[in-house]
Scaffold this active site. Sequence first.
Site, PDB file in Angstrom:
ATOM      1  N   LYS A  34       0.944  -0.631   0.027  1.00 15.77           N
ATOM      2  CA  LYS A  34      -0.038  -0.077   0.139  1.00 15.77           C
ATOM      3  C   LYS A  34       0.816   1.014  -0.096  1.00 15.77           C
ATOM      4  O   LYS A  34       2.020   0.784   0.002  1.00 15.77           O
ATOM      5  CB  LYS A  34      -0.395   0.319   0.761  1.00 15.77           C
ATOM      6  CG  LYS A  34      -1.941  -1.045   1.119  1.00 15.77           C
ATOM      7  CD  LYS A  34      -2.541  -0.965   2.548  1.00 15.77           C
ATOM      8  CE  LYS A  34      -4.305  -2.176   2.559  1.00 15.77           C
ATOM      9  NZ  LYS A  34      -4.805  -1.777   3.912  1.00 15.77           N
ATOM     10  N   TYR A  89     -12.914  -1.580  -2.962  1.00 18.44           N
ATOM     11  CA  TYR A  89     -13.172  -1.643  -2.113  1.00 18.44           C
ATOM     12  C   TYR A  89     -14.603  -1.900  -1.457  1.00 18.44           C
ATOM     13  O   TYR A  89     -15.253  -1.416  -0.130  1.00 18.44           O
ATOM     14  CB  TYR A  89     -12.315  -0.714  -0.601  1.00 18.44           C
ATOM     15  CG  TYR A  89     -10.759  -0.426  -1.009  1.00 18.44           C
ATOM     16  CD1 TYR A  89     -10.410  -2.479   0.721  1.00 18.44           C
ATOM     17  CD2 TYR A  89      -9.838  -0.518  -0.974  1.00 18.44           C
ATOM     18  CE1 TYR A  89      -9.317  -2.551   0.773  1.00 18.44           C
ATOM     19  CE2 TYR A  89      -8.790  -0.405  -0.386  1.00 18.44           C
ATOM     20  CZ  TYR A  89      -8.544  -1.773   0.339  1.00 18.44           C
ATOM     21  OH  TYR A  89      -6.633  -2.096   0.843  1.00 18.44           O
ATOM     22  N   ASN A 130      -1.621   0.285   7.358  1.00 15.34           N
ATOM     23  CA  ASN A 130      -1.232  -1.061   7.121  1.00 15.34           C
ATOM     24  C   ASN A 130      -0.213  -1.780   6.468  1.00 15.34           C
ATOM     25  O   ASN A 130      -0.494  -3.027   6.346  1.00 15.34           O
ATOM     26  CB  ASN A 130      -2.531  -1.764   8.126  1.00 15.34           C
ATOM     27  CG  ASN A 130      -3.268  -2.141   7.404  1.00 15.34           C
ATOM     28  OD1 ASN A 130      -3.229  -1.766   5.766  1.00 15.34           O
ATOM     29  ND2 ASN A 130      -4.673  -2.746   7.645  1.00 15.34           N
ATOM     30  N   HIS A 187      -2.121  -5.568   1.761  1.00 20.09           N
ATOM     31  CA  HIS A 187      -3.336  -6.112   1.133  1.00 20.09           C
ATOM     32  C   HIS A 187      -3.313  -7.457   1.290  1.00 20.09           C
ATOM     33  O   HIS A 187      -2.303  -8.228   0.263  1.00 20.09           O
ATOM     34  CB  HIS A 187      -3.826  -5.740   0.274  1.00 20.09           C
ATOM     35  CG  HIS A 187      -5.538  -6.037  -0.260  1.00 20.09           C
ATOM     36  ND1 HIS A 187      -6.488  -5.855   0.308  1.00 20.09           N
ATOM     37  CD2 HIS A 187      -5.726  -6.642  -1.397  1.00 20.09           C
ATOM     38  CE1 HIS A 187      -8.238  -6.755   0.104  1.00 20.09           C
ATOM     39  NE2 HIS A 187      -6.878  -7.685  -0.707  1.00 20.09           N
ATOM     40  N   GLU A 194     -10.084 -10.087  -6.994  1.00 17.26           N
ATOM     41  CA  GLU A 194      -8.739  -9.633  -7.269  1.00 17.26           C
ATOM     42  C   GLU A 194      -7.767  -9.284  -7.861  1.00 17.26           C
ATOM     43  O   GLU A 194      -7.553  -8.527  -7.828  1.00 17.26           O
ATOM     44  CB  GLU A 194      -8.743  -9.531  -5.625  1.00 17.26           C
ATOM     45  CG  GLU A 194      -9.964  -8.991  -4.222  1.00 17.26           C
ATOM     46  CD  GLU A 194      -9.291  -9.045  -3.302  1.00 17.26           C
ATOM     47  OE1 GLU A 194      -8.291  -9.422  -3.130  1.00 17.26           O
ATOM     48  OE2 GLU A 194     -10.115  -8.407  -2.452  1.00 17.26           O
TER      49      GLU A 194
HETATM   50  N1  UDP Z   1      -9.171  -0.074   7.642  1.00 17.44           N
HETATM   51  C1  UDP Z   1      -9.785   0.648   8.620  1.00 17.44           C
HETATM   52  N2  UDP Z   1      -9.923   1.208   9.415  1.00 17.44           N
HETATM   53  C2  UDP Z   1     -10.584   0.578   9.888  1.00 17.44           C
HETATM   54  C3  UDP Z   1     -10.889  -1.166   9.078  1.00 17.44           C
HETATM   55  C4  UDP Z   1      -9.972  -1.074   8.443  1.00 17.44           C
HETATM   56  O1  UDP Z   1      -9.071   1.774   8.455  1.00 17.44           O
HETATM   57  O2  UDP Z   1     -11.541   0.130  11.091  1.00 17.44           O
HETATM   58  C5  UDP Z   1      -8.811   0.179   6.311  1.00 17.44           C
HETATM   59  C6  UDP Z   1      -7.660  -0.600   6.265  1.00 17.44           C
HETATM   60  O3  UDP Z   1      -6.224  -0.594   5.509  1.00 17.44           O
HETATM   61  C7  UDP Z   1      -7.698  -2.200   5.908  1.00 17.44           C
HETATM   62  C8  UDP Z   1      -8.260  -1.914   4.454  1.00 17.44           C
HETATM   63  O4  UDP Z   1      -9.482  -0.983   5.518  1.00 17.44           O
HETATM   64  O5  UDP Z   1      -6.189  -2.825   6.065  1.00 17.44           O
HETATM   65  C9  UDP Z   1      -9.730  -3.130   4.822  1.00 17.44           C
HETATM   66  O6  UDP Z   1     -10.709  -3.168   6.046  1.00 17.44           O
HETATM   67  P1  UDP Z   1     -10.519  -5.057   5.868  1.00 17.44           P
HETATM   68  O7  UDP Z   1     -11.215  -5.333   6.599  1.00 17.44           O
HETATM   69  O8  UDP Z   1     -10.843  -5.663   4.775  1.00 17.44           O
HETATM   70  O9  UDP Z   1      -8.767  -5.572   6.314  1.00 17.44           O
HETATM   71  P2  UDP Z   1      -8.190  -6.104   5.546  1.00 17.44           P
HETATM   72  O10 UDP Z   1      -9.151  -7.224   5.168  1.00 17.44           O
HETATM   73  O11 UDP Z   1      -7.297  -5.691   5.319  1.00 17.44           O
HETATM   74  O12 UDP Z   1      -7.819  -7.223   7.016  1.00 17.44           O
HETATM   75 MG    MG Z   2     -10.004  -7.123   3.788  1.00 16.09          MG
END
Ligand code: UDP
Ligand code: MG
Length: 138
Positions: free
Chosen positions: A11, A51, A114, A117, A128
């Site tokens: 990212k 997303y 974070n 992905h 994806e």
């Molecule tokens: N994210 C965020 N706040 C939250 C949850 C998610 O900013 O409370 C962002 C974060 O970058 C995350 C992405 O949205 O990686 C997608 O969320 P998901 O729950 O799918 O997490 P992931 O699958 O990436 O662990």
């Molecule tokens: Mg996710």
Amino acid sequence: MTIEKTLGLIKPDGLERGKQGVVIDRLLKSGFKITAMKQLRLTRAQAEAFYAEHSARPFFGPLCSYMTSGPIIAMTLEKENGVADWRKMMGATNPEKADPGTIRRDLAVDMEKNTVHGSDSPQSAAREVPFFFNNLEF
Ligand code: UDP
Ligand code: MG
């Protein structure tokens, strides 16, 4: 077990801080083959489409702004049990809750920034990977 394809993204915060090499090194040392890879910058519409499952969540707008704030690296990853193994290497979404030794625990800035992905299931991977790569690219 069969070889699984999954999507990996580095990212904007990862590229901004020069963490590409560390992430790629960890993937290769963990036995992943990187069968396609490119650097690009998402448009707002592309980030929103990628997303879409989170479109009703409060973090959706900021997430799409962040994901378009700079370039990303997209990768098609292949390994036995690759979907779950890549998620395990990444660690929990919130880096404070991620296990020691995971990419997010070691490298992430915060819950949003974070660093990586990964597809969360084989079904997600099947959506994806073609979102980023056509059938001439892997
Ligand atoms: N994210 C965020 N706040 C939250 C949850 C998610 O900013 O409370 C962002 C974060 O970058 C995350 C992405 O949205 O990686 C997608 O969320 P998901 O729950 O799918 O997490 P992931 O699958 O990436 O662990
Ligand atoms: Mg996710």
